[in-house]
Design a protein around this motif. Structure first.
Motif, PDB file in Angstrom:
ATOM      1  N   LYS B  92      30.292  -2.454  -5.522  1.00  0.00           N
ATOM      2  CA  LYS B  92      28.357  -1.902  -6.508  1.00  0.00           C
ATOM      3  C   LYS B  92      27.489  -2.438  -6.116  1.00  0.00           C
ATOM      4  CE  LYS B  92      30.802  -2.036 -11.255  1.00  0.00           C
ATOM      5  NZ  LYS B  92      30.422  -0.524 -11.830  1.00  0.00           N
ATOM      6  N   THR B  93      26.039  -1.579  -5.652  1.00  0.00           N
ATOM      7  CA  THR B  93      24.589  -1.562  -4.969  1.00  0.00           C
ATOM      8  C   THR B  93      24.546  -2.635  -6.207  1.00  0.00           C
ATOM      9  OG1 THR B  93      23.794  -0.353  -6.352  1.00  0.00           O
ATOM     10  CG2 THR B  93      24.992   0.663  -3.870  1.00  0.00           C
ATOM     11  N   VAL B  94      23.383  -3.355  -4.967  1.00  0.00           N
ATOM     12  CA  VAL B  94      22.186  -4.132  -6.016  1.00  0.00           C
ATOM     13  C   VAL B  94      21.662  -4.358  -7.139  1.00  0.00           C
ATOM     14  CG1 VAL B  94      20.322  -5.545  -5.167  1.00  0.00           C
ATOM     15  CG2 VAL B  94      21.996  -5.464  -3.227  1.00  0.00           C
ATOM     16  N   ILE B  95      21.588  -2.870  -7.120  1.00  0.00           N
ATOM     17  CA  ILE B  95      21.126  -2.350  -8.264  1.00  0.00           C
ATOM     18  C   ILE B  95      22.031  -2.107  -9.546  1.00  0.00           C
ATOM     19  CG2 ILE B  95      20.364   0.033  -8.304  1.00  0.00           C
ATOM     20  CD1 ILE B  95      17.824  -0.626  -9.408  1.00  0.00           C
ATOM     21  N   GLN B  96      23.163  -1.684  -9.167  1.00  0.00           N
ATOM     22  CA  GLN B  96      23.894  -1.857 -10.292  1.00  0.00           C
ATOM     23  C   GLN B  96      24.774  -3.068 -10.478  1.00  0.00           C
ATOM     24  OE1 GLN B  96      26.731   0.457  -7.489  1.00  0.00           O
ATOM     25  NE2 GLN B  96      26.728   3.188  -8.197  1.00  0.00           N
ATOM     26  N   ASN B  97      24.731  -4.308  -9.478  1.00  0.00           N
ATOM     27  CA  ASN B  97      25.206  -4.735 -10.280  1.00  0.00           C
ATOM     28  C   ASN B  97      24.442  -6.186 -11.089  1.00  0.00           C
ATOM     29  OD1 ASN B  97      26.825  -7.412  -8.687  1.00  0.00           O
ATOM     30  ND2 ASN B  97      26.182  -5.523  -7.167  1.00  0.00           N
ATOM     31  N   ILE B  98      22.926  -5.635 -11.218  1.00  0.00           N
ATOM     32  CA  ILE B  98      22.040  -5.758 -12.271  1.00  0.00           C
ATOM     33  C   ILE B  98      22.185  -5.580 -13.646  1.00  0.00           C
ATOM     34  CG2 ILE B  98      19.928  -6.421 -12.454  1.00  0.00           C
ATOM     35  CD1 ILE B  98      19.403  -6.655  -9.323  1.00  0.00           C
ATOM     36  N   MET B  99      22.513  -3.864 -12.984  1.00  0.00           N
ATOM     37  CA  MET B  99      22.320  -3.022 -15.140  1.00  0.00           C
ATOM     38  C   MET B  99      23.933  -2.845 -15.007  1.00  0.00           C
ATOM     39  SD  MET B  99      20.776  -0.129 -13.034  1.00  0.00           S
ATOM     40  CE  MET B  99      21.202   1.175 -14.473  1.00  0.00           C
ATOM     41  N   LEU B 100      25.026  -3.575 -14.891  1.00  0.00           N
ATOM     42  CA  LEU B 100      26.352  -3.163 -15.313  1.00  0.00           C
ATOM     43  C   LEU B 100      26.237  -3.871 -17.098  1.00  0.00           C
ATOM     44  CD1 LEU B 100      29.502  -2.825 -15.233  1.00  0.00           C
ATOM     45  CD2 LEU B 100      30.075  -4.844 -13.716  1.00  0.00           C
ATOM     46  N   ALA B 101      25.876  -5.602 -16.648  1.00  0.00           N
ATOM     47  CA  ALA B 101      26.375  -6.617 -18.108  1.00  0.00           C
ATOM     48  C   ALA B 101      25.277  -5.838 -18.521  1.00  0.00           C
ATOM     49  CB  ALA B 101      25.971  -7.969 -17.392  1.00  0.00           C
ATOM     50  N   PRO B 102      23.939  -5.654 -19.386  1.00  0.00           N
ATOM     51  CA  PRO B 102      23.173  -5.312 -19.695  1.00  0.00           C
ATOM     52  C   PRO B 102      23.116  -4.049 -20.570  1.00  0.00           C
ATOM     53  CG  PRO B 102      21.698  -5.602 -18.062  1.00  0.00           C
ATOM     54  CD  PRO B 102      23.135  -5.936 -17.956  1.00  0.00           C
ATOM     55  N   MET B 103      24.587  -2.867 -19.381  1.00  0.00           N
ATOM     56  CA  MET B 103      24.336  -1.702 -20.042  1.00  0.00           C
ATOM     57  C   MET B 103      25.631  -1.742 -20.643  1.00  0.00           C
ATOM     58  SD  MET B 103      23.546   1.286 -17.003  1.00  0.00           S
ATOM     59  CE  MET B 103      24.449   2.622 -17.705  1.00  0.00           C
ATOM     60  N   LYS B 104      26.742  -2.543 -20.274  1.00  0.00           N
ATOM     61  CA  LYS B 104      28.090  -2.697 -20.832  1.00  0.00           C
ATOM     62  C   LYS B 104      28.355  -3.472 -22.080  1.00  0.00           C
ATOM     63  CE  LYS B 104      29.788   0.088 -17.949  1.00  0.00           C
ATOM     64  NZ  LYS B 104      29.688   1.536 -18.159  1.00  0.00           N
ATOM     65  N   VAL B 105      27.562  -4.449 -21.959  1.00  0.00           N
ATOM     66  CA  VAL B 105      27.119  -6.185 -23.097  1.00  0.00           C
ATOM     67  C   VAL B 105      26.011  -5.151 -24.451  1.00  0.00           C
ATOM     68  CG1 VAL B 105      27.377  -7.760 -23.580  1.00  0.00           C
ATOM     69  CG2 VAL B 105      28.387  -6.875 -21.372  1.00  0.00           C
ATOM     70  N   LYS B 106      24.802  -5.160 -23.629  1.00  0.00           N
ATOM     71  CA  LYS B 106      24.115  -4.941 -24.855  1.00  0.00           C
ATOM     72  C   LYS B 106      23.994  -4.014 -25.148  1.00  0.00           C
ATOM     73  CE  LYS B 106      20.858  -9.189 -24.432  1.00  0.00           C
ATOM     74  NZ  LYS B 106      20.007  -9.697 -23.765  1.00  0.00           N
ATOM     75  N   ASN B 107      24.687  -2.989 -24.172  1.00  0.00           N
ATOM     76  CA  ASN B 107      24.511  -1.500 -24.439  1.00  0.00           C
ATOM     77  C   ASN B 107      23.453  -0.404 -24.108  1.00  0.00           C
ATOM     78  OD1 ASN B 107      27.459  -0.394 -24.942  1.00  0.00           O
ATOM     79  ND2 ASN B 107      26.470  -1.635 -27.032  1.00  0.00           N
ATOM     80  N   VAL B 108      22.462  -0.785 -23.394  1.00  0.00           N
ATOM     81  CA  VAL B 108      20.838  -0.656 -23.055  1.00  0.00           C
ATOM     82  C   VAL B 108      20.930   0.241 -22.111  1.00  0.00           C
ATOM     83  CG1 VAL B 108      19.436  -1.042 -21.382  1.00  0.00           C
ATOM     84  CG2 VAL B 108      20.340  -3.407 -22.659  1.00  0.00           C
ATOM     85  N   PRO B 109      20.372   1.690 -23.286  1.00  0.00           N
ATOM     86  CA  PRO B 109      20.439   2.823 -21.865  1.00  0.00           C
ATOM     87  C   PRO B 109      20.110   2.404 -20.490  1.00  0.00           C
ATOM     88  CG  PRO B 109      18.513   2.506 -23.114  1.00  0.00           C
ATOM     89  CD  PRO B 109      19.241   1.320 -23.794  1.00  0.00           C
ATOM     90  N   ASN B 110      20.655   3.183 -19.217  1.00  0.00           N
ATOM     91  CA  ASN B 110      21.106   3.862 -18.167  1.00  0.00           C
ATOM     92  C   ASN B 110      19.110   3.487 -17.796  1.00  0.00           C
ATOM     93  OD1 ASN B 110      20.163   4.343 -15.783  1.00  0.00           O
ATOM     94  ND2 ASN B 110      22.626   5.409 -16.055  1.00  0.00           N
ATOM     95  N   GLU B 111      18.236   4.254 -18.280  1.00  0.00           N
ATOM     96  CA  GLU B 111      17.370   3.484 -17.857  1.00  0.00           C
ATOM     97  C   GLU B 111      15.982   2.774 -17.961  1.00  0.00           C
ATOM     98  OE1 GLU B 111      16.857   7.054 -19.864  1.00  0.00           O
ATOM     99  OE2 GLU B 111      18.472   7.901 -18.799  1.00  0.00           O
ATOM    100  N   LYS B 112      16.724   2.383 -19.211  1.00  0.00           N
ATOM    101  CA  LYS B 112      16.024   1.590 -19.622  1.00  0.00           C
ATOM    102  C   LYS B 112      16.511  -0.126 -18.395  1.00  0.00           C
ATOM    103  CE  LYS B 112      14.284  -1.444 -23.569  1.00  0.00           C
ATOM    104  NZ  LYS B 112      14.789  -2.064 -24.874  1.00  0.00           N
ATOM    105  N   ALA B 113      17.748   0.276 -18.378  1.00  0.00           N
ATOM    106  CA  ALA B 113      18.187  -1.041 -17.523  1.00  0.00           C
ATOM    107  C   ALA B 113      17.653  -0.716 -16.307  1.00  0.00           C
ATOM    108  CB  ALA B 113      20.274  -0.975 -17.645  1.00  0.00           C
ATOM    109  N   ARG B 114      17.668   0.374 -15.392  1.00  0.00           N
ATOM    110  CA  ARG B 114      16.670   0.261 -14.257  1.00  0.00           C
ATOM    111  C   ARG B 114      16.087  -0.085 -14.097  1.00  0.00           C
ATOM    112  NH1 ARG B 114      18.148   3.394  -9.729  1.00  0.00           N
ATOM    113  NH2 ARG B 114      20.389   4.050 -10.513  1.00  0.00           N
TER     114      ARG B 114
END
Lengths: 218, 240
Positions: B92-114
């Motif tokens: 995964k890219t750097v930003i995907q590394n950071i976004m993965l857990a918030p999106m999958k575990v906390k269900n944070v929407p994509n734009e917010k996680a980004r």
């Protein structure tokens, strides 16, 4: 050596039909074999020895006995037991799937175990559960490493499907033998069959190397 | 914030931790030092149950995480961890590394996680590397991304397991800088490290471990300048 083009022309439609069936048998067996193989591979990976035991037995049996014997067992034993009569195509797909599942299971297991355990720890430390960590972190990486050995396995499976000729499944090799039996010629049928198998396996390996390049991350 | 009571850990017959008792207060930075094999990394890994503990209790914000009924995945979202070997996800890219857990575990929407990921990358000075893959980064950059990834879950506690030990010497500074900023912002931190300078400057308290026991703990100035125990003196004379 003279080549009898006339008998080749006569058998061309049969070879075409046989090739299609070979492709069908292979695709069906690859798909079923992969799904079953993933299940068996994960089963073998469980820490509980008692749960892993039957999966180990499965792999030992199907890797340790000849495919020809398995095909005959399935065709004359297993399929009649369930369907009531023999059916070559069902038997061929069943035997090929069961056999390749054993190899695929080991490929899956190897792929998953090859991923550094720090990856699982990092995923878990972020709050992911085991299934999420497997799905988003471990399996995508493992899958990339599994492509070359899986490619090997699929190629072996395409070639092994020729054994289905023994139980009169009208695939490629069946027509090769039929042609040889009718005209007592060796070169025309067998070289033709060999070339067609080569085209199939070579196309598959091209496809897989393209997939591998697409998944590269550098 | 963290209370460790009578913690024991054995690997087979090898007792690595023998009765550890520690309390970490909110906003405190506790630095754990000690020779290799002293059990300090194992101690840290017990705090978010990456190691199953043999005996004792660990309470995080009053919740006993060693209780079988506790949802450890929930606790771990509050406890960030940074590893010696970074353990970034290479696919995964750097930003995907950071976004993965918030999106999958906390269900944070994509734009917010980004948006959060970009903010964190700016904080660690790597916003231009958002679309790069980890393999193209230097060790120091990888570790800063790993810190950003842990922070993306908005943890209340951060654990650092020898975060600079796998780095080339010239990259140690950039990672310690990020950790110092974090300490200044009031993050509760437990840091296992060999960086004595960092321990002195940033630590509120230093724990010296040896042989699976806490030998001595004190404020940094006292521990480094007036060690009470012989083992502490011997260790400090080798590393300082």
């Amino acid at each position: 050596m003279d080549i009898r083009w006339d008998i080749l022309a006569e058998y061309a439609p049969f070879f075409a039909k046989g090739t299609l069936l070979t492709i069908g048998l292979s695709i069906a067996s690859i798909i079923i074999g992969c799904l079953l193989g993933l299940f068996i591979g994960l089963g073998k990976l469980t820490k509980n020895k008692w749960i892993a035991f039957p999966f180990n037995c499965y792999i030992t049996f199907f890797r340790g006995t000849p495919l020809l014997v398995q095909i005959l067992l399935v065709h004359f034993g297993l399929v009649p037991l369930f369907v009531g009569e023999t059916n070559g195509i069902i038997a061929a797909i069943t035997a090929l799937s069961l056999n390749s599942a054993a190899y695929v299971a080991e490929i899956f297991r190897g792929g998953i175990q090859s991923i550094d355990k720090g990856q699982m720890e990092a995923a878990r430390s972020l709050g992911m559960n085991h299934v999420q960590a497997m799905r988003f972190v471990i399996l995508p990486q493992a899958f990339k490493r599994m492509i070359p050995p899986l490619g090997n396995e699929f190629i072996v499976l395409i070639k092994d499907s020729s054994l289905a000729a023994i139980i009169a499944v009208k695939e490629l090799m069946y027509w090769g033998q039929a042609m040889q039996g009718q005209y007592y010629r060796a070169w025309e049928p067998y070289i033709t069959a060999a070339l067609i198998y080569l085209v199939l396996t070579f196309s598959l390996s091209l496809l897989l190397s393209r997939l591998e390049r697409r998944l590269a991350t550098e | 914030m963290i209370t460790v009571k009578n913690l024991k850990k054995s690997f087979g017959s090898n007792e690595v931790l023998k009765d550890i008792n520690v309390t970490v207060k909110p906003k405190e930075v506790v630095v754990v030092i000690g020779p290799s094999g002293s059990g300090k990394s194992t101690f840290l890994r017990c705090i978010n149950l990456l190691e199953t503990i043999t005996d004792g209790h660990i309470l995080i914000e009053g919740i006993d995480i060693t209780d079988k009924k506790t949802d450890i995945n929930k606790i771990r979202t509050d406890v960030g961890m940074v590893f010696q070997q970074f353990n970034l996800f290479p696919h995964k890219t750097v930003i995907q590394n950071i976004m993965l857990a918030p999106m999958k575990v906390k269900n944070v929407p994509n734009e917010k996680a980004r948006a959060k990921a970009i903010e964190l990358l700016r904080k660690v000075g790597l916003e231009d590397k958002a679309e790069a893959y980890p393999d193209s980064l230097s060790g120091g950059q990888k570790q800063r991304v790993a810190i950003a990834r842990a922070l993306a879950m908005e943890p209340k506690i951060m654990l650092f397991d020898e975060p600079t030990s796998a780095l080339d010497p010239e990259m140690v500074g950039e990672v310690l800088e990020v950790m110092k900023d974090l300490a200044k912002e009031g993050m509760t931190m437990v840091v296992v490290t060999h960086e004595m300078g960092f321990a002195k400057e940033v630590g509120d308290r230093v724990i010296f471990m040896d042989g699976g026991l806490i030998v001595e703990e004190n404020i940094p100035d006292e521990l480094f300048d007036h060690p009470q125990e012989e083992r502490t003196k011997a260790f400090l004379s080798k590393v300082l």
